[in-house]
Design a protein around this motif. Structure first.
Motif, mmCIF file in Angstrom:
data_model
loop_
_atom_site.group_PDB
_atom_site.id
_atom_site.type_symbol
_atom_site.label_atom_id
_atom_site.label_comp_id
_atom_site.label_asym_id
_atom_site.label_seq_id
_atom_site.Cartn_x
_atom_site.Cartn_y
_atom_site.Cartn_z
ATOM 1 N N VAL A 1 0.827 -1.213 0.000
ATOM 2 C CA VAL A 1 0.000 0.000 0.000
ATOM 3 C C VAL A 1 0.859 1.261 0.000
ATOM 4 O O VAL A 1 0.429 2.320 -0.455
ATOM 5 N N GLY A 2 2.073 1.178 0.551
ATOM 6 C CA GLY A 2 2.986 2.317 0.519
ATOM 7 C C GLY A 2 2.676 3.378 1.559
ATOM 8 O O GLY A 2 1.805 3.217 2.412
ATOM 9 N N TRP A 3 3.408 4.490 1.460
ATOM 10 C CA TRP A 3 3.323 5.532 2.486
ATOM 11 C C TRP A 3 2.098 6.443 2.395
ATOM 12 O O TRP A 3 1.664 6.974 3.436
ATOM 13 N N PRO A 4 1.474 6.725 1.228
ATOM 14 C CA PRO A 4 0.365 7.704 1.205
ATOM 15 C C PRO A 4 -0.794 7.398 2.141
ATOM 16 O O PRO A 4 -1.293 8.311 2.827
ATOM 17 N N PRO A 5 -1.279 6.122 2.249
ATOM 18 C CA PRO A 5 -2.433 5.872 3.130
ATOM 19 C C PRO A 5 -2.168 6.157 4.608
ATOM 20 O O PRO A 5 -3.122 6.320 5.376
ATOM 21 N N THR A 6 -0.896 6.206 5.017
ATOM 22 C CA THR A 6 -0.624 6.495 6.428
ATOM 23 C C THR A 6 -1.124 7.881 6.805
ATOM 24 O O THR A 6 -1.610 8.094 7.923
ATOM 25 N N PHE A 7 -1.017 8.827 5.894
ATOM 26 C CA PHE A 7 -1.489 10.188 6.171
ATOM 27 C C PHE A 7 -3.025 10.244 6.191
ATOM 28 O O PHE A 7 -3.608 10.983 6.986
ATOM 29 N N TYR A 8 -3.669 9.452 5.345
ATOM 30 C CA TYR A 8 -5.139 9.414 5.362
ATOM 31 C C TYR A 8 -5.643 8.793 6.665
ATOM 32 O O TYR A 8 -6.653 9.244 7.228
ATOM 33 N N LEU A 9 -4.951 7.754 7.135
ATOM 34 C CA LEU A 9 -5.362 7.074 8.365
ATOM 35 C C LEU A 9 -5.370 8.041 9.545
ATOM 36 O O LEU A 9 -6.372 8.137 10.273
ATOM 37 N N PHE A 10 -4.272 8.774 9.747
ATOM 38 C CA PHE A 10 -4.201 9.657 10.906
ATOM 39 C C PHE A 10 -5.088 10.887 10.739
ATOM 40 O O PHE A 10 -5.584 11.440 11.730
ATOM 41 N N GLY A 11 -5.312 11.299 9.508
ATOM 42 C CA GLY A 11 -6.261 12.384 9.278
ATOM 43 C C GLY A 11 -7.665 11.990 9.701
ATOM 44 O O GLY A 11 -8.387 12.775 10.341
ATOM 45 N N LEU A 12 -8.076 10.773 9.370
ATOM 46 C CA LEU A 12 -9.407 10.290 9.760
ATOM 47 C C LEU A 12 -9.521 10.150 11.282
ATOM 48 O O LEU A 12 -10.581 10.438 11.857
ATOM 49 N N LEU A 13 -8.452 9.723 11.939
ATOM 50 C CA LEU A 13 -8.473 9.645 13.403
ATOM 51 C C LEU A 13 -8.676 11.035 14.010
ATOM 52 O O LEU A 13 -9.400 11.195 14.998
ATOM 53 N N GLY A 14 -8.043 12.033 13.410
ATOM 54 C CA GLY A 14 -8.201 13.398 13.903
ATOM 55 C C GLY A 14 -9.624 13.900 13.752
ATOM 56 O O GLY A 14 -10.182 14.526 14.672
ATOM 57 N N TYR A 15 -10.246 13.624 12.604
ATOM 58 C CA TYR A 15 -11.645 14.011 12.413
ATOM 59 C C TYR A 15 -12.542 13.335 13.446
ATOM 60 O O TYR A 15 -13.461 13.955 13.997
ATOM 61 N N SER A 16 -12.281 12.054 13.714
ATOM 62 C CA SER A 16 -13.093 11.309 14.684
ATOM 63 C C SER A 16 -12.976 11.914 16.079
ATOM 64 O O SER A 16 -13.977 12.026 16.804
ATOM 65 N N TRP A 17 -11.752 12.310 16.461
ATOM 66 C CA TRP A 17 -11.584 12.911 17.785
ATOM 67 C C TRP A 17 -12.356 14.235 17.880
ATOM 68 O O TRP A 17 -13.004 14.503 18.909
ATOM 69 N N ALA A 18 -12.275 15.046 16.860
ATOM 70 C CA ALA A 18 -12.940 16.356 16.891
ATOM 71 C C ALA A 18 -14.450 16.194 17.072
ATOM 72 O O ALA A 18 -15.084 16.946 17.836
ATOM 73 N N ILE A 19 -15.035 15.219 16.393
ATOM 74 C CA ILE A 19 -16.476 14.976 16.514
ATOM 75 C C ILE A 19 -16.815 14.501 17.931
ATOM 76 O O ILE A 19 -17.798 14.956 18.544
ATOM 77 N N THR A 20 -15.990 13.597 18.470
ATOM 78 C CA THR A 20 -16.222 13.091 19.832
ATOM 79 C C THR A 20 -16.112 14.204 20.864
ATOM 80 O O THR A 20 -16.947 14.317 21.770
ATOM 81 N N TRP A 21 -15.095 15.055 20.726
ATOM 82 C CA TRP A 21 -14.918 16.161 21.660
ATOM 83 C C TRP A 21 -16.072 17.151 21.582
ATOM 84 O O TRP A 21 -16.493 17.713 22.604
ATOM 85 N N ALA A 22 -16.602 17.369 20.392
ATOM 86 C CA ALA A 22 -17.722 18.295 20.227
ATOM 87 C C ALA A 22 -18.937 17.844 21.032
ATOM 88 O O ALA A 22 -19.689 18.663 21.563
ATOM 89 N N PHE A 23 -19.105 16.522 21.162
ATOM 90 C CA PHE A 23 -20.256 15.987 21.891
ATOM 91 C C PHE A 23 -19.992 15.835 23.388
ATOM 92 O O PHE A 23 -20.892 16.047 24.203
ATOM 93 N N PHE A 24 -18.771 15.485 23.764
ATOM 94 C CA PHE A 24 -18.510 15.115 25.160
ATOM 95 C C PHE A 24 -17.553 16.053 25.896
ATOM 96 O O PHE A 24 -17.434 15.952 27.117
ATOM 97 N N GLY A 25 -16.872 16.945 25.194
ATOM 98 C CA GLY A 25 -15.937 17.852 25.844
ATOM 99 C C GLY A 25 -16.647 18.999 26.548
ATOM 100 O O GLY A 25 -17.806 19.308 26.272
#
Length: 479
Positions: free
Chosen positions: A190-214
């Motif tokens: 798969v190479g190196w490009p998907p690694t950046f997509y993976l952590f970007g999606l984790l960041g989006y998920s955290w922001a949504i969770t914090w918006a509801f529970f922070g």
């Protein structure tokens, strides 16, 4: 519901109901831990992936793009160009308006910058990658000041070291997870490009969770119990609204205990940024590890950092709460452990023979792992000095000291002209050790462990208070 002992002003103990054993303050702590885990995952990701981005033999897939860049250290330092700019501003905004929604926006921008790196690398080369990293740095500049603002509201004084250490251990956890994942994916089909997509999606998920529970503070949280809220606010002295108090800029910037934190931050950022950005390259070029082994072994020191952080956090709170040392003494003790330990290990590493691979790895593990003690030293001392303005103080210290995070990798590029020459790396390790030790000596001399007078006096009252005191002194002299 649990019952703890708290220390009253006269030094005696009294029973205090702390709310549930696992309360809202612990949930907020976990969310902030995940924030730093993801943030540092995005930082470290490029440090590992850049090896694959510039080496066409890394991946099994011939279609994975690679680039001929000779400015890797400049690319790695570009994150800090943006990182140092907004931190004081972020601390002030968070204290005045609350941190919740600023963190949501900052994480969305940070994640977008991460996901754009593969596209920008293909379209604009190393300049495009640096533009994404600057954007990430700007947004991540909100993270540490916001965390300190939140800990100033959520971490009860008897639990300050423990909760703060849990949050800051996200730095190690994000590094531990990211290095092997990025190394494995980059070396695979798969190479190196998907690694950046993976952590970007984790960041989006955290922001949504914090918006509801922070939440900005216990007073604003809709689901906190009255017992837990009272416990937190009573121990912190925040039962009254303090957000309207003006920031005492002059008093803060002329305070030697505040400068002790800033200088401590200088030493930490120099040493840690050198280790964070250069360990993968050092282990690859000097020790000869392949890409997958490199990422796994590079994460080992941060596993030690993660484990030691909990040990030091529990021990420091235990010493303070049971009278084995004043808060100031404990902060200085653990800060010294966290700086002198890595300094000694780095110097030792620099003089080991090249074939002493196992011992070299051991020294790297010690250098990074024992550094966890600073989480109970200068890193949490902001809240000791000023619960109200800890976020701003963190912004000043972390923002200004991260100029060293720019300089350190550039000095590596200047000195290490041959990345396979261990003697050149020795110079880098000695410089880092010297900066560690010098910063800790300053911290030992000037650091304090109690709330400073300027925490409770707004700036517009400071001059009046000083003038009144001066007049009273003059009257006394005349009499």
């Amino acid at each position: 519901m649990t019952q703890d002992k708290t220390i009253k002003e006269d030094g005696t103990m009294e029973d205090t109901y702390t709310g549930p054993r696992f309360g809202i303050r612990h949930a907020i702590t976990i969310l902030l831990f995940l924030l730093l885990s993801i943030a540092y995952g995005m930082r470290v990701n490029l440090s590992v992936a850049i090896v694959a981005m510039t080496d066409n033999t890394t991946s099994e897939n011939p279609d994975i793009p690679t680039y001929d860049w000779n400015n890797k250290s400049v690319i790695l330092s570009s994150f800090f160009w943006g990182y140092i700019i907004l931190q004081v501003f972020a601390g002030q905004l968070g204290r005045t308006y609350g941190t919740k929604w600023f963190l949501v926006g900052a994480m969305f921008i940070n994640s977008s910058g991460c996901m754009l790196i593969p596209i920008m690398a293909a379209k604009l080369g190393s300049g495009g990658v640096m533009a994404c990293r600057v954007l990430q740095g700007l947004s991540q500049g909100f993270f540490f000041p916001s965390i300190h603002n939140l800990l100033g509201q959520w971490a009860p004084t008897p639990e300050r070291s423990r909760l703060g250490t849990i949050v800051f251990s996200g730095v190690a956890f994000g590094t531990i997870v990211t290095m092997p994942i990025t190394g494995y994916m980059s070396a695979s089909w798969v190479g190196w490009p998907p690694t950046f997509y993976l952590f970007g999606l984790l960041g989006y998920s955290w922001a949504i969770t914090w918006a509801f529970f922070g939440s900005n503070s216990p007073a604003e949280h809709p689901r906190i119990s009255e017992e837990e809220r009272h416990y937190i606010e009573f121990t912190l002295g925040t039962e009254e609204n303090t957000q309207t108090a003006k920031t005492p800029w002059k008093a803060m910037m002329t305070s030697l205990p505040a400068w002790a934190i800033i200088v401590g931050n200088f030493g930490q950022n120099w040493g840690y940024s050198t280790l964070l950005t250069e360990i993968p390259n050092y282990m690859n070029k000097v020790m000869g590890f392949d890409m997958e082994s490199n990422s796994l072994l590079s994460s080992a020191p941060y596993l030690a950092l993660f484990i030691f952080s909990f040990v030091f956090g529990q021990l420091s709170d235990y010493m303070i709460n049971n009278g084995y040392g004043s808060r100031a003494f404990v902060r200085k003790l653990f800060n010294s452990i966290g700086t002198f330990g890595p300094a000694i290990a780095l110097v030792t590493l620099g003089f080991l023979p090249k074939d002493a691979t196992d011992l070299s790895v051991t020294m790297l593990i010690i250098a990074v792992g024992i550094n966890a003690a600073v989480f109970c030293g200068f890193q949490v001392n902001h809240i000791d000095l000023s619960p109200k303005f800890s976020g701003i103080l963190m912004g000043i210290g972390n923002g200004s000291s991260n100029s060293f995070s720019i300089i350190a990798p550039l000095i590596v590029q200047l000195i290490v002209t041959d990345e396979t020459d261990k003697t050149l790396w020795r110079t880098i390790f000695i410089i880092s050790a010297a900066v560690y030790i010098a910063s800790d000596i300053f911290f030992i001399i000037f650091a304090k462990g109690e709330v400073q007078w300027w925490d409770s006096i707004a700036e517009d009252n400071v001059e009046k208070n000083t003038e009144t005191t001066a007049n009273e002194n003059n009257r006394s002299i005349k009499v």
